[in-house]
Scaffold this active site. Structure first.
Site: not given
Length: 488
Positions: A34, A38, A69, A72, A440
């Site tokens: 594609t 993603c 994408c 997402c 501390d």
């Protein structure tokens, strides 16, 4: 973004199959069939393993020719904390996040981190899979993609917010990087109230948002911040150009919601960065808890509060002043002194929301101020004036990319500043994950199981928790509160 060791392909496979949000931002999945990349949590059907490649960053996937994408939305992925602040790439990435390449050059960036520009490019390609310019460009385009999707800002203002002064260049860069024109993304925009921007800020779960608000609420400065059980509000900007922000949590998604009202759109990247720092949204708590696993006390603390993070501060100078005010007094006492400081020296805002009508004093305003009038001892007043002078002279700054020890050394050189104050400032102003105020008293008592450890022994005990000692500080402070309740 920072560079981290990407999970193995096997772990990436499992995380992707489970859509595990704990791995969000730790790797990106590029799908060859594609041409998109993603997040691990992408709701789209899982692609075949032979069609995908994994990348450590969005910039690396973009550099390989993939586009983000639309489902997402990689722009919502959290970043990661830098583990090693001695590493040139980590420091350079932090500087890029603050805009070092917006107006600056690669050569200047390389000088800031102490290596040559060619070497910087080489190590970026080796560790990040992309050049510094590519990382900077990907950051800008993903921000633009988010603003186009989630806000009603005109495209020209989106371009400005993303750092483009030319609309033509923005359109060309967006088309090249995202595979479509900005106007095509704009069609997916979610409607928002006029005048208010609303942005989604992702994180890797868990996040104990109520605990974060409780910590910040105890230290909130009246007139500047307003914090309740569900939200954080603040006014920023100058007295005559105020910007209001509000942060809330999404009940169903690992996201915070940031609302912004007013101001120049070019301020948006800085606002987002500061909010992410305040709520420590780029933390990878799996690594933190792994470092605590060998210590029974901290392992128990992490199980009890798995979403505990390190609260940051909006402004470094403000945090540093607050740290000085907190020397040898309670949190409530320091808050009272901060309120007096703002009431006496903070400007009034021209048009403000009720209860949010002040500006925190600048170093110039405190430089020669008679701070003893608000109840400060002479020595502490002198320390604040010295701090103000040093910041004005730029001998101390609170920007990104600093080595922890360099910051500590510069801070303790000031009169009245000890290691506790310096480490507290590094922890909250720089969001340095390894800051650790070994002197501390509360830490020493909790670690000593009622018997106070020495500073040297406390420091030695902490070595096993590096580089996440700041998280140990928060857990130990909370354990102290638990023990106090048990004794009542």
């Amino acid at each position: 973004m920072s560079i981290h060791t990407m999970p193995s392909p096997t772990i990436c496979d499992r995380a992707r199959a489970a859509k595990d949000a704990r791995f969000d931002g730790l790797f990106f999945t590029a799908v060859r069939s594609t041409g998109i990349y993603c997040r691990p949590v992408c709701p789209a059907p899982t692609p075949k393993r032979q069609n995908i490649s994994y990348y450590p960053s969005a910039a690396a996937a973009a550099a390989a020719g993939y586009r983000p994408c639309l489902r997402c939305r990689p722009e919502l992925s959290p970043g990661t904390h830098a583990r090693d602040n001695e590493d040139a790439v980590q420091r350079a990435l932090a500087l890029i996040a603050e805009g070092a390449l917006q107006d600056g050059s690669i050569e200047t960036l390389a000088t800031q981190v102490g290596i040559g520009s060619r070497q910087l490019r080489r190590v970026f390609l080796s560790q990040a899979g992309a050049t510094p310019i590519a990382v900077h460009t990907t950051r800008r385009l993903l921000l633009a993609k988010q603003l186009l999707t989630e806000t009603a800002l005109p495209v020209t203002q989106v371009a400005l917010a993303a750092g483009f002064n030319s609309l033509r260049r923005f359109n060309a860069a967006f088309l090249d990087g995202c595979g479509m024109a900005p106007t095509a993304i704009r069609r997916q925009r979610i409607e928002t109230p006029a005048g208010v921007l609303s942005l989604r800020l992702g994180y890797r779960p868990p996040l104990d948002f109520p605990a974060m608000l409780a910590f910040l609420g105890k230290r909130a400065i009246p007139g500047i911040e307003r914090i309740d059980a569900d939200s954080y509000e603040r006014v920023i900007g100058t007295a005559d150009a105020s910007i209001w922000i509000r942060v809330t949590a999404d009940a169903k998604k690992p996201e915070l919601r940031l609302e912004i009202s007013g101001g120049d759109p070019r301020a948006i990247p800085d606002i987002v960065r500061r909010v992410r720092r305040i709520f420590d949204l780029d933390a990878d708590l799996a690594q933190v808890h792994a470092a605590f696993a060998g210590d029974a006390l901290l392992a128990k603390a992490a199980r009890k509060r798995p979403g505990l993070r390190v609260p940051g501060g909006w402004d470094g100078f403000e945090v540093a002043v607050r740290a000085v005010l907190g020397q040898q007094v309670s949190v409530a006492g320091a808050t009272t002194l901060a309120r007096r400081l703002v009431d006496t020296y903070g400007e009034h805002r021209a048009s403000a929301r009720a209860g949010l009508d002040r500006v925190f004093p600048t170093p110039a305003q405190l430089l020669d101020a008679p701070l003893e009038k608000i109840g400060l001892p002479k020595s502490r007043a002198a320390t604040l004036r010295s701090l103000s002078a040093t910041v004005l002279e730029q001998r101390i700054h609170f920007g990104a990319g600093q080595r922890l020890q360099d910051f500590i050394d510069a801070f303790v050189a000031l009169p009245g500043i000890g290691p506790w104050t310096a480490h507290y400032a590094a922890m909250r102003a720089l969001s340095h994950p390894d800051a650790f105020p070994a002197g501390d008293l509360v830490l020493q008592q909790v670690l000593g199981d009622g018997q106070r450890l020495s500073e040297r022994a406390t420091e030695a005990r902490s070595q096993a928790w590096r580089p996440w000692r700041a998280y140990a500080v928060l857990h130990l402070w909370h354990l102290s509160g638990d023990l106090a309740k048990e004794k009542r």
